[in-house]
Design an enzyme around this catalytic site. Structure first.
Site, PDB file in Angstrom:
ATOM      1  N   ASN A 214      34.756  18.617 -30.105  1.00 58.79           N
ATOM      2  CA  ASN A 214      34.220  17.427 -29.432  1.00 58.79           C
ATOM      3  C   ASN A 214      33.967  17.633 -27.928  1.00 58.79           C
ATOM      4  O   ASN A 214      33.305  16.816 -27.290  1.00 58.79           O
ATOM      5  CB  ASN A 214      35.148  16.213 -29.625  1.00 58.79           C
ATOM      6  CG  ASN A 214      35.063  15.609 -31.019  1.00 58.79           C
ATOM      7  OD1 ASN A 214      36.021  15.036 -31.525  1.00 58.79           O
ATOM      8  ND2 ASN A 214      33.912  15.707 -31.657  1.00 58.79           N
TER       9      ASN A 214
ATOM     10  N   ASP B 278      35.649   8.331 -38.401  1.00 56.95           N
ATOM     11  CA  ASP B 278      34.262   8.666 -38.069  1.00 56.95           C
ATOM     12  C   ASP B 278      33.366   7.431 -38.130  1.00 56.95           C
ATOM     13  O   ASP B 278      33.619   6.521 -38.913  1.00 56.95           O
ATOM     14  CB  ASP B 278      33.775   9.721 -39.084  1.00 56.95           C
ATOM     15  CG  ASP B 278      32.456  10.329 -38.664  1.00 56.95           C
ATOM     16  OD1 ASP B 278      32.104  10.234 -37.475  1.00 56.95           O
ATOM     17  OD2 ASP B 278      31.769  10.897 -39.530  1.00 56.95           O
TER      18      ASP B 278
HETATM   19  C1  FPP Z   1      33.904  10.284 -34.512  1.00 56.24           C
HETATM   20  O1  FPP Z   1      32.916   9.282 -34.614  1.00 56.24           O
HETATM   21  C2  FPP Z   1      34.962   9.760 -33.697  1.00 56.24           C
HETATM   22  C3  FPP Z   1      35.486  10.371 -32.602  1.00 56.24           C
HETATM   23  C4  FPP Z   1      35.039  11.681 -32.111  1.00 56.24           C
HETATM   24  C5  FPP Z   1      36.512   9.709 -31.794  1.00 56.24           C
HETATM   25  C6  FPP Z   1      37.539   8.960 -32.575  1.00 56.24           C
HETATM   26  C7  FPP Z   1      38.278   8.168 -31.630  1.00 56.24           C
HETATM   27  C8  FPP Z   1      38.701   6.932 -31.827  1.00 56.24           C
HETATM   28  C9  FPP Z   1      38.628   6.195 -33.101  1.00 56.24           C
HETATM   29  C10 FPP Z   1      39.298   6.247 -30.687  1.00 56.24           C
HETATM   30  C11 FPP Z   1      40.742   5.958 -30.872  1.00 56.24           C
HETATM   31  C12 FPP Z   1      41.625   6.994 -30.677  1.00 56.24           C
HETATM   32  C13 FPP Z   1      42.293   7.297 -29.590  1.00 56.24           C
HETATM   33  C14 FPP Z   1      43.755   7.354 -29.675  1.00 56.24           C
HETATM   34  C15 FPP Z   1      41.643   7.638 -28.344  1.00 56.24           C
HETATM   35  P1  FPP Z   1      31.557   9.456 -33.864  1.00 56.24           P
HETATM   36  O2  FPP Z   1      31.697   8.910 -32.499  1.00 56.24           O
HETATM   37  O3  FPP Z   1      31.128  10.874 -33.945  1.00 56.24           O
HETATM   38  O4  FPP Z   1      30.613   8.532 -34.682  1.00 56.24           O
HETATM   39  P2  FPP Z   1      29.129   8.838 -35.137  1.00 56.24           P
HETATM   40  O5  FPP Z   1      29.213   9.968 -36.116  1.00 56.24           O
HETATM   41  O6  FPP Z   1      28.698   7.545 -35.741  1.00 56.24           O
HETATM   42  O7  FPP Z   1      28.360   9.186 -33.890  1.00 56.24           O
END
Ligand code: FPP
Length: 255
Positions: free
Chosen positions: A76, A28
């Site tokens: 998501n 995250d």
């Molecule tokens: C949550 O952080 C993260 C995700 C929904 C995506 C996680 C994906 C990756 C780390 C990419 C790598 C993985 C693959 C294999 C595609 P957020 O984006 O919600 O962060 P925030 O809470 O700061 O907005």
């Protein structure tokens, strides 16, 4: 030989640390990481993917056997279409581009989640990768993609219900073990430790059944910045946890 990410050099920490056999990580904070740098959110996800490579390398060398990472949840899909599409593309790119490096590290890739509901291209990549990496022995990287803990429990219940419908099982014979045995990847041990960077204090529908007795390690570091030192600190703190599973400490039970 191209090693996985070289951001921080791995030096086996011989201090008091305990390495879990099965580790879960909620990746995250990519969005916040990007926003802090005035970059689009997709740049944060890309940096997060790079860091996943680094984590695999460090976990493999520490001796973790199963690493389950949360990459895309069943919730998501409610993000803007553009972000969802970019995450799907990044997934395909990650699997294809990094397979050779993961091979060097002996990493088998597996996937958990409602895979059948994913776009065709994603399903195709998953099928190819599962097949080509299946004999790698050092560590399993399990990518939770279109994964939801509640959906997984429903999936298990539906499979058990089929047996009841067929007349081979009585409802009163359902056990906890049967629910575990009918999850997406029943051979993967429940995670002993779950790491959540970026400061949120919630489980977000990750491994709900499997986390019943997991230890949690939370940090404020945003996922793309989570490195070798953070992982090492998590393993050091884990060594100090007293896992009682509802019983007593070993020292107390001898009294
Ligand atoms: C949550 O952080 C993260 C995700 C929904 C995506 C996680 C994906 C990756 C780390 C990419 C790598 C993985 C693959 C294999 C595609 P957020 O984006 O919600 O962060 P925030 O809470 O700061 O907005």
């Amino acid at each position: 030989m191209a090693l996985l990410g070289k951001k921080q050099e791995f030096t086996y920490d011989t201090g008091d640390l305990k390495v879990p056999v099965s580790l879960g990580v909620i990746m995250d904070g990519n969005g916040r990481w990007a926003t802090k740098r005035h970059l689009p959110r997709s740049a944060g996800h890309r940096a997060g993917a790079e860091n996943l490579k680094e984590l695999c390398r460090n976990c493999g060398r520490y001796g973790v056997k199963y690493l389950t990472v949360y990459a895309f949840s069943t919730e998501n899909w409610s993000r803007p279409q553009d972000e969802v599409e970019k995450l799907m593309k990044l997934f395909v790119e990650f699997v294809d581009r990094y397979d050779p490096e993961l091979k060097e590290e002996g990493v088998r890739m597996r996937f958990t989640g409602d895979i059948a509901a994913l776009p065709e291209k994603v399903k195709e990549v998953i099928k190819i990768e599962e097949e080509r990496s299946k004999d790698r022995q050092k560590m399993q990287l399990i990518i939770a993609f279109n994964y939801g803990g509640r959906r997984e429990i429903v999936y298990s219940c539906q499979k058990i219900a089929e047996q009841i419908k067929a007349g081979t099982l009585e409802p009163s014979d359902i056990t906890e073990q049967m629910i575990s045995d009918n999850l997406y990847l029943p051979d993967v041990p429940d995670p002993e430790l779950i790491i959540r960077p970026s400061g949120e204090l919630r489980i977000s529908n990750f491994l709900l059944w499997e986390c019943a007795y997991s230890e949690f390690w939370i940090s404020d570091v945003l996922w793309p910045d989570f490195g070798y030192e953070d992982l090492t600190q998590a393993f050091r703190d884990y060594a100090l946890r007293d896992r009682r599973f509802g019983g007593l400490s070993k020292k107390d039970s001898k009294k």
